[in-house]
Design a protein around this motif. Structure first.
Motif, PDB file in Angstrom:
ATOM      1  N   UNK A 218      -9.383   7.400  -7.329  1.00 41.86           N
ATOM      2  CA  UNK A 218     -10.050   6.163  -7.652  1.00 41.86           C
ATOM      3  C   UNK A 218      -9.133   4.689  -7.598  1.00 41.86           C
ATOM      4  N   UNK A 219      -7.850   4.742  -7.277  1.00 38.02           N
ATOM      5  CA  UNK A 219      -7.425   3.716  -7.037  1.00 38.02           C
ATOM      6  C   UNK A 219      -7.795   2.519  -5.936  1.00 38.02           C
ATOM      7  N   UNK A 220      -8.200   3.249  -4.983  1.00 39.92           N
ATOM      8  CA  UNK A 220      -9.238   2.485  -4.026  1.00 39.92           C
ATOM      9  C   UNK A 220     -10.097   1.702  -4.306  1.00 39.92           C
ATOM     10  N   UNK A 290      -1.271  -6.917 -13.523  1.00 41.29           N
ATOM     11  CA  UNK A 290      -1.849  -7.248 -14.631  1.00 41.29           C
ATOM     12  C   UNK A 290      -2.649  -5.937 -14.916  1.00 41.29           C
ATOM     13  N   UNK A 291      -3.516  -5.741 -14.133  1.00 42.95           N
ATOM     14  CA  UNK A 291      -4.306  -4.511 -14.171  1.00 42.95           C
ATOM     15  C   UNK A 291      -3.787  -3.209 -14.166  1.00 42.95           C
ATOM     16  N   UNK A 292      -2.387  -2.836 -13.891  1.00 38.32           N
ATOM     17  CA  UNK A 292      -1.696  -1.898 -14.039  1.00 38.32           C
ATOM     18  C   UNK A 292      -2.482  -0.777 -12.816  1.00 38.32           C
ATOM     19  N   UNK A 317       3.625  -2.977  -7.122  1.00 41.63           N
ATOM     20  CA  UNK A 317       4.316  -3.343  -8.293  1.00 41.63           C
ATOM     21  C   UNK A 317       4.670  -1.924  -8.910  1.00 41.63           C
ATOM     22  N   UNK A 318       3.865  -0.783  -8.498  1.00 38.85           N
ATOM     23  CA  UNK A 318       4.277   0.456  -9.148  1.00 38.85           C
ATOM     24  C   UNK A 318       4.587   1.520  -8.175  1.00 38.85           C
ATOM     25  N   UNK A 319       5.431   1.019  -6.892  1.00 41.96           N
ATOM     26  CA  UNK A 319       5.876   1.793  -5.896  1.00 41.96           C
ATOM     27  C   UNK A 319       6.936   3.011  -6.499  1.00 41.96           C
TER      28      UNK A 319
END
Length: 341
Positions: A218-220, A290-292, A317-319
């Protein structure tokens, strides 16, 4: 007056009459220091006329007749043979006239400059100012109405939003996970017409079914939603609509509180066919932070090679960590079936 020097030795005969009732007298006329000197035949001066104050009683006609400004009763007439003197007087009068102030011309120039300033104001300042004012005063309820009116028009192309019950519940979970700046904001999945994603006034985001059906995570879809949230925050969707349709749209919205169907139709067409301008990488990365949401899945969906989105991949930011899941597996599966397979 430099033109005087050329004519200071010029003399001519003429007929002079000091008053309307007097007999005309033959005189000799010469050009002095900024004056016409009128003398009798014994070379005795009879009158001096200031050249700047000389007026012609019969412009363009012969014989030429002159008089002092304000005293048409005193006249000086030249015969046809004195063309050189007449030409000299006319040239000196023209030179004097050029040096005089012309209040009428000044008023005309001032008026034209003022009109040009007003036109410039109307063309360049007023449309933007009126649009900005409209955007600042239109309430959220009216924005939602405009967004719904656009949606109604767009659905003639996109078809109705997908509405499988389980999928709609999962979509609500996704909207709550990725809220707009003022409330959750509505997210809708459509079968076609929309190129990936777009946003409407009022906070609604439309995404193409391919974003939930053609990707494994769902990240896409979340990435496209975040980017639309950023676009809406960067420039008010109502401002974009009004700018697309020009001055009349802003004027109409302010004066009537509504927009013509033609205006909405034009903007709906733009949303369906126009390509979105890419946002700077730093803006996008700040939004994902900001939206993680991880930026890498979105980056590879935009460019499968990753060449044009390398900045989003390298600076994810979450690599090195896992944020809160966008959706759990069960809800993601339900969302993938929102359009009924």
């Amino acid at each position: 007056m430099t033109a005087l020097h050329k004519y200071q030795r010029l003399e001519a005969s003429g007929l002079w009459r000091p008053t309307p009732d007097a007999q005309r007298t033959e005189v000799v006329v010469s050009i002095g220091d900024a004056t016409l000197v009128i003398s009798d035949m014994r070379d005795q001066p009879l009158a001096h006329w200031s050249i700047p104050a000389v007026e012609r009683a019969n412009p363009g006609r012969r014989p030429a007749i002159y008089h002092p400004d304000g005293d048409p009763g005193e006249t000086l007439e030249f015969s046809e043979n004195e063309r050189e003197m007449v030409a000299a007087i006319e040239k000196l009068r023209t030179a004097v006239d050029r040096r005089r102030p012309h209040p009428g011309r000044l008023r005309l120039v001032t008026f034209l400059v003022s009109m040009a300033a007003v036109v410039t104001l109307l063309l360049f300042w007023l449309p933007g100012a009126m649009r900005a004012h409209a955007v600042s005063v239109v309430p959220d309820v009216k924005r939602a109405e405009i967004g719904q009116a656009l949606l109604d028009i767009m659905q003639r192309i996109t078809g109705p939003a997908c509405n499988d019950t389980n999928g709609v519940a999962a979509l609500a979970q996704l909207a709550a996970r990725l809220p707009a700046s003022e409330g959750p904001g509505r997210i809708m999945v459509v079968r076609g017409g929309v190129d990936e994603a777009t946003h409407l006034p009022g906070g609604t985001i439309l995404i193409n079914r391919a974003l939930v059906e053609d990707h494994e995570e769902p990240d896409v879809a979340a990435g496209y939603i975040v980017v639309e949230r950023l676009r809406a925050a960067r420039r008010d969707p109502l401002d974009t609509l009004l700018a697309h349709n020009g001055f009349w749209a802003s004027f109409q919205l302010l004066t009537t509180g509504a927009l013509d169907p033609d205006i909405l139709q034009s903007y709906a067409q733009r949303l369906l066919t126009g390509a979105n301008q890419p946002l700077p990488d730093d803006v996008v990365l700040d939004g994902f932070r900001a939206w993680s949401v991880r930026s890498t899945p979105y980056a590879f969906a935009v460019d499968i090679s990753g060449e044009t989105t390398l900045g989003l991949i390298e600076a994810d930011p979450f690599a090195n960590g896992t944020p809160e899941p966008v959706l759990n597996d069960a809800n993601w599966v339900r969302l993938q079936g929102i359009c009924g397979g």
